[in-house]
Design an enzyme around this catalytic site. Sequence first.
Site, PDB file in Angstrom:
ATOM      1  N   ARG A 159       0.812  -1.225   0.000  1.00 30.93           N
ATOM      2  CA  ARG A 159       0.000   0.000   0.000  1.00 30.93           C
ATOM      3  C   ARG A 159       0.850   1.283   0.000  1.00 30.93           C
ATOM      4  NH1 ARG A 159      -3.461  -3.316  -0.725  1.00 30.93           N
ATOM      5  NH2 ARG A 159      -5.600  -3.200   0.050  1.00 30.93           N
ATOM      6  N   SER A 231     -10.647   0.404   2.983  1.00 37.96           N
ATOM      7  CA  SER A 231      -9.933   0.215   4.257  1.00 37.96           C
ATOM      8  C   SER A 231      -9.426   1.546   4.792  1.00 37.96           C
ATOM      9  CB  SER A 231      -8.725  -0.693   4.072  1.00 37.96           C
ATOM     10  OG  SER A 231      -9.128  -1.966   3.658  1.00 37.96           O
ATOM     11  N   GLU A 325      -4.755   4.369   6.184  1.00 42.83           N
ATOM     12  CA  GLU A 325      -4.502   3.930   4.812  1.00 42.83           C
ATOM     13  C   GLU A 325      -4.739   5.069   3.812  1.00 42.83           C
ATOM     14  OE1 GLU A 325      -4.338   2.215   1.231  1.00 42.83           O
ATOM     15  OE2 GLU A 325      -6.389   2.436   1.922  1.00 42.83           O
TER      16      GLU A 325
HETATM   17  N1  EPU Z   1     -11.856  -9.971  10.324  1.00 39.20           N
HETATM   18  C1  EPU Z   1     -12.431  -9.921  11.576  1.00 39.20           C
HETATM   19  N2  EPU Z   1     -13.713  -9.432  11.690  1.00 39.20           N
HETATM   20  C2  EPU Z   1     -14.428  -9.006  10.618  1.00 39.20           C
HETATM   21  C3  EPU Z   1     -13.840  -9.054   9.339  1.00 39.20           C
HETATM   22  C4  EPU Z   1     -12.537  -9.536   9.215  1.00 39.20           C
HETATM   23  O1  EPU Z   1     -11.840 -10.322  12.569  1.00 39.20           O
HETATM   24  O2  EPU Z   1     -15.566  -8.578  10.795  1.00 39.20           O
HETATM   25  C5  EPU Z   1     -10.483 -10.518  10.196  1.00 39.20           C
HETATM   26  C6  EPU Z   1     -10.537 -11.986   9.863  1.00 39.20           C
HETATM   27  O3  EPU Z   1      -9.510 -12.629  10.577  1.00 39.20           O
HETATM   28  C7  EPU Z   1     -10.224 -11.993   8.383  1.00 39.20           C
HETATM   29  C8  EPU Z   1      -9.237 -10.860   8.319  1.00 39.20           C
HETATM   30  O4  EPU Z   1      -9.767  -9.863   9.188  1.00 39.20           O
HETATM   31  O5  EPU Z   1      -9.685 -13.198   7.967  1.00 39.20           O
HETATM   32  C9  EPU Z   1      -8.954 -10.311   6.957  1.00 39.20           C
HETATM   33  O6  EPU Z   1     -10.127  -9.795   6.347  1.00 39.20           O
HETATM   34  P1  EPU Z   1     -10.202  -9.627   4.749  1.00 39.20           P
HETATM   35  O7  EPU Z   1      -9.728 -10.840   4.082  1.00 39.20           O
HETATM   36  O8  EPU Z   1     -11.541  -9.082   4.426  1.00 39.20           O
HETATM   37  O9  EPU Z   1      -9.107  -8.565   4.365  1.00 39.20           O
HETATM   38  P2  EPU Z   1      -8.412  -7.341   5.129  1.00 39.20           P
HETATM   39  O10 EPU Z   1      -7.042  -7.744   5.540  1.00 39.20           O
HETATM   40  O11 EPU Z   1      -9.313  -6.828   6.182  1.00 39.20           O
HETATM   41  C10 EPU Z   1      -7.253  -6.383   2.992  1.00 39.20           C
HETATM   42  C11 EPU Z   1      -7.176  -5.073   2.257  1.00 39.20           C
HETATM   43  C12 EPU Z   1      -8.444  -4.849   1.426  1.00 39.20           C
HETATM   44  C13 EPU Z   1      -8.578  -6.010   0.455  1.00 39.20           C
HETATM   45  C14 EPU Z   1      -8.636  -7.315   1.263  1.00 39.20           C
HETATM   46  C15 EPU Z   1      -8.661  -8.538   0.387  1.00 39.20           C
HETATM   47  C16 EPU Z   1      -5.746  -3.610   3.532  1.00 39.20           C
HETATM   48  C17 EPU Z   1      -5.663  -2.426   4.428  1.00 39.20           C
HETATM   49  N3  EPU Z   1      -6.975  -3.980   3.180  1.00 39.20           N
HETATM   50  O12 EPU Z   1      -8.303  -6.276   3.947  1.00 39.20           O
HETATM   51  O13 EPU Z   1      -8.262  -3.659   0.684  1.00 39.20           O
HETATM   52  O14 EPU Z   1      -9.735  -5.859  -0.356  1.00 39.20           O
HETATM   53  O15 EPU Z   1      -7.466  -7.430   2.085  1.00 39.20           O
HETATM   54  O16 EPU Z   1      -7.387  -8.742  -0.141  1.00 39.20           O
HETATM   55  O17 EPU Z   1      -4.715  -4.172   3.153  1.00 39.20           O
HETATM   56  C18 EPU Z   1      -8.669  -1.316   0.601  1.00 39.20           C
HETATM   57  O18 EPU Z   1      -7.444  -1.156   0.604  1.00 39.20           O
HETATM   58  O19 EPU Z   1      -9.445  -0.328   0.553  1.00 39.20           O
HETATM   59  C19 EPU Z   1      -9.216  -2.649   0.712  1.00 39.20           C
HETATM   60  C20 EPU Z   1     -10.528  -2.864   0.822  1.00 39.20           C
END
Ligand code: EPU
Length: 332
Positions: A159, A231, A325
């Site tokens: 990022r 995010s 972010e």
């Molecule tokens: N989780 C929770 N509670 C929730 C939702 C998620 O505990 O209600 C935890 C779970 O452990 C889950 C983990 O968070 O496995 C990861 O969630 P997710 O796979 O949705 O991805 P993220 O790490 O939260 C990142 C990016 C997103 C991208 C997704 C998918 C960043 C800051 N965010 O989110 O990017 O779409 O991975 O690859 O790196 C963005 O940058 O705007 C964005 C949406």
Amino acid sequence: MKSPAVPNTLRVSCRADDFRTAGSANELGDLLAKADARGDPTTVIGQGSNVVLRARLPGLVVQPRIRGLVFERLDERRWRLVAGAGETWQEAVRASLGRGIGGLENLTLIPGSVGAAPVQNIGAYGRELAQVLESVTVVDRERHRLATLSANECAFRYRDSRFKDDGAQRYVIVYVSLVLGVLCANASYPDIRRELGSMGAAAGHGSVAEAVARVRRRKLPDPRRIGNVGSFFKNPRLTAAQLDALRGLVDVDAYVDGDRFKVPAARLVDRAGWKGARQGAVQVWPRQPLVLVNHGGASGREVLAMAQCVRDDVAAKYGVQLELEPAVKGVD
Ligand code: EPU
């Protein structure tokens, strides 16, 4: 005359002293050179989908509207796509997949413009822009000419890129050149694998794009309907010792990322009890607590105030400092 409103998907009110659009690289270069000569502050904005704007942006605000999605066949497999900064990112995804050219499927439905994509090295579901980017063409404001930066020179990280640090004032992206058709469809993310399973589909470029679209629509608020910038916090990258300490406090997944361990900030925000919490018009999105939404009428300052409450609480409970972010711009 009322100063013009600056477009942004968080839908906060922000006025620019002088808002212009630029339809070509030359026009953009001229506008910036004149503002620089006057010593005016300047801000370049795409579709405003990764910025938190305060009430006013002083000086010149310019939105590149440089168009074009040009495909060039390189060999049997590979294609080059040269895309104008003013194109919508999703149009580049759709145009390539529509021609049967894979590579961008995991980056389906990321809001924003092509020109903004390299700035934060957009990424989702196991792919990031850096993996397909060949070079970018920029207006170099120091030398007053167009220049080409190779992917290496863009210094991409998670990022992050040169366009957020030493290049932030110097370079303005006008074209992005991608090499597509090389990478296999990537369904390694559990969310995507599960979705393909429920679709009864094998992992191909088109089916992965469809699975990503379904997962995103389910978890993330649509910025056309509800104000948000995706995010709001980066996933923190911890040392092994920091991860150990954190795991003494909360059960959390971790993914190796170079010499660090990336942990989901969503988990920490969730466990700290912020999911669905609301302050005025600002809410921590119940289905993905990394996202803050503006239900209507919140200011940038109010959104940032809520983000700060979340950060302070996560720091107090888990000893982890969450980084923002989106970029914060403007003055109150
Ligand atoms: N989780 C929770 N509670 C929730 C939702 C998620 O505990 O209600 C935890 C779970 O452990 C889950 C983990 O968070 O496995 C990861 O969630 P997710 O796979 O949705 O991805 P993220 O790490 O939260 C990142 C990016 C997103 C991208 C997704 C998918 C960043 C800051 N965010 O989110 O990017 O779409 O991975 O690859 O790196 C963005 O940058 O705007 C964005 C949406």
